[in-house]
Write an enzyme that holds these catalytic residues in place. Structure first.
Site, PDB file in Angstrom:
ATOM      1  N   LEU A  78     -32.488  17.007 -32.649  1.00 14.40           N
ATOM      2  CA  LEU A  78     -31.657  16.093 -31.850  1.00 14.40           C
ATOM      3  C   LEU A  78     -30.223  16.643 -31.709  1.00 14.40           C
ATOM      4  O   LEU A  78     -29.285  15.905 -31.439  1.00 14.40           O
ATOM      5  CB  LEU A  78     -31.646  14.688 -32.466  1.00 14.40           C
ATOM      6  CG  LEU A  78     -33.022  14.018 -32.604  1.00 14.40           C
ATOM      7  CD1 LEU A  78     -32.885  12.616 -33.193  1.00 14.40           C
ATOM      8  CD2 LEU A  78     -33.753  13.945 -31.266  1.00 14.40           C
TER       9      LEU A  78
ATOM     10  N   ALA B 286     -33.402  18.184 -36.946  1.00 18.51           N
ATOM     11  CA  ALA B 286     -34.647  17.540 -36.496  1.00 18.51           C
ATOM     12  C   ALA B 286     -34.829  17.640 -34.993  1.00 18.51           C
ATOM     13  O   ALA B 286     -35.629  16.930 -34.409  1.00 18.51           O
ATOM     14  CB  ALA B 286     -34.651  16.076 -36.929  1.00 18.51           C
TER      15      ALA B 286
ATOM     16  N   ASP C 255     -27.982  21.879 -25.082  1.00 19.05           N
ATOM     17  CA  ASP C 255     -27.574  20.917 -26.111  1.00 19.05           C
ATOM     18  C   ASP C 255     -26.085  20.607 -26.026  1.00 19.05           C
ATOM     19  O   ASP C 255     -25.674  19.445 -25.982  1.00 19.05           O
ATOM     20  CB  ASP C 255     -27.899  21.460 -27.511  1.00 19.05           C
ATOM     21  CG  ASP C 255     -29.369  21.774 -27.673  1.00 19.05           C
ATOM     22  OD1 ASP C 255     -30.166  21.354 -26.810  1.00 19.05           O
ATOM     23  OD2 ASP C 255     -29.723  22.455 -28.650  1.00 19.05           O
TER      24      ASP C 255
ATOM     25  N   GLU D 166     -38.374  21.793 -21.310  1.00 15.78           N
ATOM     26  CA  GLU D 166     -38.179  22.416 -22.624  1.00 15.78           C
ATOM     27  C   GLU D 166     -38.373  23.923 -22.533  1.00 15.78           C
ATOM     28  O   GLU D 166     -39.309  24.403 -21.896  1.00 15.78           O
ATOM     29  CB  GLU D 166     -39.187  21.806 -23.596  1.00 15.78           C
ATOM     30  CG  GLU D 166     -38.644  21.583 -24.966  1.00 15.78           C
ATOM     31  CD  GLU D 166     -37.525  20.560 -25.019  1.00 15.78           C
ATOM     32  OE1 GLU D 166     -36.342  20.974 -24.994  1.00 15.78           O
ATOM     33  OE2 GLU D 166     -37.809  19.355 -25.091  1.00 15.78           O
TER      34      GLU D 166
END
Ligand code: GLA
Length: 409
Positions: free
Chosen positions: A128, A126, A175, A37
């Site tokens: 995702l 959120a 992403d 992350e």
């Protein structure tokens, strides 16, 4: 809750009347990041997986130089002149597809106009990647209408550019890459500097990934995200005075850390607190190392070690990178206490959003009950859970086959 596709298609056909045969449908999933992350924009490794839930777009070409947008998640209808595409806060989510249309056009991939109707079953905002899934689904739709045959990797990069340049969010590449390139039952080990990647089969027999939503909106996500990026750049600039060839913070190995730490500690007048820069850089160096090795642990099916790494990742994001916050910490600590859980951490940018946990399959229902109870006791909030498969990256789906289907909303 479930929803019938026939209801969605009828709404789409009311918005965009015409024959069903020139309506096409594309699906792009959301993603969950298993580990790695805040490493993507530091030139490091990430390990995301595409989800079974995501965003569908139904698209019909138009010949009148207009782009129109509607969806099941908002009453807003946006209708813009194809020759005048601009970012406008009033367009809300439609800024994402508009950004993709704009960037693809700059790359010579263009259509006259089109109607877009979106439906999604990802929680919005959120962590995702609901926005990346809207972008990449749009890129696939435009690509197909224009007959351009862009690679999925190119679609991911152009969608990231749309988010950076049009929407103004300075995100990394993880992403959009995961949403475009993911494959069923595999995580994607991606080197964000070279874009070299490997699909790593999830040998997780006996265990289930459980995503839990804090249901806390990610208020500070934008400003704090940019602040973290700036801190990492400042740390890199200091280290480059000593190591001019250093490309990115993630190029430092844990063995080099003591020397790097000493350099950061003694740096003066950077406009940043030296201790803060040291902590941010330490997170990046060790998180990158964890993400790199995690792919191997997964490949070997050593899930217990993988789970431990997830826990360390969360502690580092909490103490060194400071992007968790009370709700995420409460949800992760509840998971750590629950039976059958071998690893849990926040996923995505942080500051609210979701956690991901590895849970023994036969403990999933006691896990969700126990986590919900503990979380409610500590925060007064109810979490939501998503027990979803690892799905396919972006792809076209047959509209004719959708009619009889039912999906969870
Ligand atoms: C967001 C960004 C990604 C990545 C993560 C943190 O999801 O869009 O590029 O930086 O945060 O790992």
């Amino acid at each position: 809750m479930s929803i019938r596709w026939s209801d969605i298609l009828e709404q789409a056909l009311t918005f965009s009347p015409g024959s069903q045969t020139d309506l096409r449908a594309f699906f792009a999933p959301g993603r969950v990041n298993l580990i790695g992350e805040h490493t993507d924009y530091n030139g490091g490794y990430v390990l995301p997986a595409a989800l079974g839930i995501g965003t569908w777009v139904l698209v019909r070409p138009r010949a009148d130089r207009r782009f129109r947008f509607a969806s099941t998640f908002s009453d807003l209808v946006v209708d813009v002149d194809a020759t005048h595409i601009i970012y406008d806060p009033a367009y809300e989510y439609a800024n994402y597809p508009l950004g993709v249309i704009d960037i693809l056009r700059k790359e010579g991939v263009e259509v006259e106009g089109a109607d877009f109707f979106f439906h999604g079953n990802l929680p919005i905002g959120a962590g995702l990647s609901s926005s990346a899934s809207v972008e990449v689904a749009t890129a696939a739709a435009i690509d197909a209408l224009a007959g351009a045959r862009l690679s999925k990797e190119k679609m991911a990069l152009l969608s990231q550019r749309a988010e950076n340049e049009f929407v103004g969010v300075n995100c990394g590449v993880m992403d959009q890459f995961a949403v475009a390139m993911g494959q069923a039952d595999a995580a994607l080990s991606l080197n964000c500097q070279t874009l070299a990647y490997q699909l790593v089969p999830m040998h997780a027999s006996g265990y289930q990934l459980v995503i839990a939503n804090t249901n806390v909106p990610r208020k500070l996500a934008g400003s704090k995200y940019n602040e973290r990026r700036a801190e990492c750049e400042a740390a890199l600039a200091i280290l480059r005075q000593e190591w001019p060839k250093l490309q990115a913070l993630a190029d430092l190995s844990p063995a080099q850390w003591p020397q790097a730490a000493a350099l950061l500690e003694n740096a003066h007048s950077t406009g940043h607190d030296a201790q803060i820069l040291l902590r941010r850089a330490r997170h990046v160096v060790f998180e990158n190392d964890r993400a790199y090795h995690a792919a191997d642990l997964l490949r070997r099916g050593d899930l217990k070690a993988f789970g431990k790494s997830m826990n360390e990742s969360h502690r580092s994001l909490r103490d060194d990178y400071e992007v968790t916050g009370e709700a995420l910490d409460a949800l992760v600590e509840a998971a750590w206490n629950a039976e059958g859980c071998i690893g849990s951490r926040m996923t995505g940018a942080g500051f609210g959003g979701c956690t991901v946990s590895l849970v023994a399959r036969d403990s999933v229902s006691t896990f969700t009950t126990s986590v919900a109870e503990q979380y409610k006791q500590r925060t007064g909030r109810e979490p939501s859970f998503y027990i979803t498969d690892i799905g396919e990256g972006v792809h076209e789906v047959s509209v004719a086959n959708l009619w009889d289907n039912v999906i969870t909303s």
